[in-house]
Design a protein around this motif. Structure first.
Motif, PDB file in Angstrom:
ATOM      1  N   THR A 152       1.084   0.815  -6.491  1.00 56.01           N
ATOM      2  CA  THR A 152       1.256   2.206  -6.928  1.00 56.01           C
ATOM      3  C   THR A 152       2.717   2.636  -6.845  1.00 56.01           C
ATOM      4  O   THR A 152       3.264   3.212  -7.796  1.00 56.01           O
ATOM      5  CB  THR A 152       0.403   3.150  -6.069  1.00 56.01           C
ATOM      6  OG1 THR A 152      -0.972   2.770  -6.172  1.00 56.01           O
ATOM      7  CG2 THR A 152       0.557   4.590  -6.508  1.00 56.01           C
ATOM      8  N   VAL A 153       3.348   2.355  -5.714  1.00 59.12           N
ATOM      9  CA  VAL A 153       4.752   2.743  -5.521  1.00 59.12           C
ATOM     10  C   VAL A 153       5.652   2.020  -6.516  1.00 59.12           C
ATOM     11  O   VAL A 153       6.471   2.649  -7.202  1.00 59.12           O
ATOM     12  CB  VAL A 153       5.199   2.450  -4.076  1.00 59.12           C
ATOM     13  CG1 VAL A 153       6.702   2.639  -3.934  1.00 59.12           C
ATOM     14  CG2 VAL A 153       4.458   3.351  -3.092  1.00 59.12           C
ATOM     15  N   LEU A 172       7.398   4.170  -9.569  1.00 54.84           N
ATOM     16  CA  LEU A 172       8.860   4.234  -9.503  1.00 54.84           C
ATOM     17  C   LEU A 172       9.492   3.365 -10.587  1.00 54.84           C
ATOM     18  O   LEU A 172      10.536   3.726 -11.162  1.00 54.84           O
ATOM     19  CB  LEU A 172       9.351   3.794  -8.121  1.00 54.84           C
ATOM     20  CG  LEU A 172       8.983   4.705  -6.948  1.00 54.84           C
ATOM     21  CD1 LEU A 172       9.596   4.187  -5.654  1.00 54.84           C
ATOM     22  CD2 LEU A 172       9.442   6.142  -7.199  1.00 54.84           C
ATOM     23  N   PHE A 190       3.076   9.095  -7.617  1.00 52.87           N
ATOM     24  CA  PHE A 190       3.763   8.511  -6.460  1.00 52.87           C
ATOM     25  C   PHE A 190       3.636   9.430  -5.246  1.00 52.87           C
ATOM     26  O   PHE A 190       3.301   8.979  -4.141  1.00 52.87           O
ATOM     27  CB  PHE A 190       5.237   8.268  -6.795  1.00 52.87           C
ATOM     28  CG  PHE A 190       6.094   8.018  -5.583  1.00 52.87           C
ATOM     29  CD1 PHE A 190       6.023   6.807  -4.916  1.00 52.87           C
ATOM     30  CD2 PHE A 190       6.946   9.008  -5.106  1.00 52.87           C
ATOM     31  CE1 PHE A 190       6.802   6.580  -3.779  1.00 52.87           C
ATOM     32  CE2 PHE A 190       7.717   8.787  -3.981  1.00 52.87           C
ATOM     33  CZ  PHE A 190       7.651   7.568  -3.318  1.00 52.87           C
ATOM     34  N   CYS A 191       3.887  10.722  -5.438  1.00 53.61           N
ATOM     35  CA  CYS A 191       3.789  11.683  -4.336  1.00 53.61           C
ATOM     36  C   CYS A 191       2.364  11.770  -3.802  1.00 53.61           C
ATOM     37  O   CYS A 191       2.134  11.799  -2.582  1.00 53.61           O
ATOM     38  CB  CYS A 191       4.259  13.062  -4.800  1.00 53.61           C
ATOM     39  SG  CYS A 191       6.007  13.157  -5.214  1.00 53.61           S
ATOM     40  N   TYR A 199      -1.434   0.379  -2.574  1.00 55.00           N
ATOM     41  CA  TYR A 199      -0.327   1.324  -2.361  1.00 55.00           C
ATOM     42  C   TYR A 199       1.004   0.737  -2.823  1.00 55.00           C
ATOM     43  O   TYR A 199       1.818   1.430  -3.454  1.00 55.00           O
ATOM     44  CB  TYR A 199      -0.254   1.705  -0.887  1.00 55.00           C
ATOM     45  CG  TYR A 199       0.850   2.683  -0.573  1.00 55.00           C
ATOM     46  CD1 TYR A 199       0.923   3.918  -1.213  1.00 55.00           C
ATOM     47  CD2 TYR A 199       1.831   2.371   0.363  1.00 55.00           C
ATOM     48  CE1 TYR A 199       1.936   4.818  -0.936  1.00 55.00           C
ATOM     49  CE2 TYR A 199       2.853   3.269   0.651  1.00 55.00           C
ATOM     50  CZ  TYR A 199       2.903   4.487  -0.007  1.00 55.00           C
ATOM     51  OH  TYR A 199       3.915   5.368   0.269  1.00 55.00           O
ATOM     52  N   SER A 239      -0.089   9.544  -3.922  1.00 60.77           N
ATOM     53  CA  SER A 239      -0.471   8.351  -3.172  1.00 60.77           C
ATOM     54  C   SER A 239       0.213   8.311  -1.814  1.00 60.77           C
ATOM     55  O   SER A 239      -0.395   7.926  -0.807  1.00 60.77           O
ATOM     56  CB  SER A 239      -0.108   7.100  -3.980  1.00 60.77           C
ATOM     57  OG  SER A 239      -0.483   5.932  -3.295  1.00 60.77           O
ATOM     58  N   THR A 240       1.464   8.738  -1.755  1.00 62.02           N
ATOM     59  CA  THR A 240       2.218   8.705  -0.503  1.00 62.02           C
ATOM     60  C   THR A 240       1.701   9.722   0.498  1.00 62.02           C
ATOM     61  O   THR A 240       1.842   9.538   1.710  1.00 62.02           O
ATOM     62  CB  THR A 240       3.718   8.947  -0.804  1.00 62.02           C
ATOM     63  OG1 THR A 240       4.183   7.940  -1.709  1.00 62.02           O
ATOM     64  CG2 THR A 240       4.556   8.889   0.457  1.00 62.02           C
TER      65      THR A 240
END
Length: 311
Positions: A37-38, A42, A70-71, A34, A73-74
């Motif tokens: 990923t972020v 970004l 990003f969205c 994660y 995964s979040t």
């Protein structure tokens, strides 16, 4: 009245609780994924915004693909991480359907965005002299707007098909995410309408985007093979390599999930496929584009160099 009753029910996300000895290890693995990923998505967005060389249609679409990843995964990862440590793995049906509806927006948007990017590569390779005119800023904004709009419309349709269902008691979901089939299986009402909606729109989205991607790459390969220069063919292939890799992983995972038989013994494979689809792919896309794309690598090196020499 139906909605007021609906919000009172809860689901239990089993996740990976069948493997208690590996909970901490899995938490560390998924936390690492994660974070990558972020930072990756970004970072990709920031690089594209700051480097003027990347202000082209291809990177405009890539910027939005990174935002969607990003969205996506979040939406999934925080609840997965929480359930790996918490004893209470419950989630309200309202929260479950909310997670699902946002996830649908991200998945459908990503699929259509990949199709748009395939069309962009088709125009760039097959009609290079007209590329700047054909892929104008207005058209790029329009294509991205359509992509997000269709993702939202699809989510509304899928979510409505779940909201009309009835849920009679607390249900155990043998997964770590609120996916359509597991929510559907928890219903105690007639599921014919919802199953029909899933079949029509899931296949419509997959077929529509695949037709655009396959047609674009068929015409791209025809154009490339007609080139006399080997260096020209290599350059044309290299511009498609990152996108083709991302498409192969995305649709390969979807096909893997579709091919898993519906049986109790297949739940582990479903979870593994879901991990690849929901957690790993959003991490891989920025890595694929940064490692296989020389322009992005050059932009990263330049920004790192400026950071090093800046006071």
């Amino acid at each position: 009245c139906h909605f007021e009753v609906l919000v009172s029910f809860i689901f239990i996300l089993v996740g990976f609780s069948d493997y208690p000895d590996f909970q901490i290890l899995l938490f560390l693995i998924f936390l690492t994924i994660y974070v990558i990923t972020v930072l990756g998505n970004l970072g990709m967005i920031a690089i594209i915004i700051m480097d003027t060389k990347l202000h082209t249609p291809m990177y405009f679409f890539l910027k939005h693909l990174s935002f969607v990843d990003f969205c996506y995964s979040t939406v999934v990862a925080p609840k997965l991480l929480e359930n790996l440590l918490a004893e209470d793995r419950s989630i309200s049906i309202k929260g479950c359907i909310s997670q699902f509806s946002i996830g649908v927006i991200c998945v459908v948007t990503e699929a259509v965005m990949l199709a748009v990017m395939a069309y962009d590569r088709f125009v760039a390779i097959c009609y290079p002299l007209l590329y700047t005119v054909s892929m104008s800023p207005k058209l790029c904004i329009l294509l991205v707007s359509i992509t997000y709009s269709w993702g939202i419309i699809s989510s509304i349709i899928f979510t409505y098909s779940l909201l009309v269902l009835s849920f009679c008691e607390t249900k155990i979901i043998n997964n770590f995410v609120c996916e359509y089939s597991v929510i559907l299986s928890a219903s105690c009402s007639d599921k014919h309408f919802s199953e029909m909606i899933r079949f029509i729109f899931a296949n419509l989205n997959a077929l529509f985007t695949l037709i655009i991607i396959l047609t674009s790459y068929f015409l791209i390969f025809v154009t490339i093979f007609k080139m006399n220069s080997s260096s020209g063919r290599y350059k044309a292939f290299s511009t498609c390599a990152s996108h083709l890799t991302a498409v192969s992983i995305f649709y390969g995972t979807i096909l893997f999930l579709y091919c898993i038989p519906s049986s109790q013994n297949s739940w582990l494979l479903v979870k593994v496929g879901s991990v690849l689809y929901l957690v790993v792919i959003p991490m891989l896309n920025p890595l694929i584009y940064s490692l296989r794309n020389n322009v992005v690598k050059e932009a990263i090196r330049k920004l790192m160099y400026l950071k090093i020499i800046s006071p």
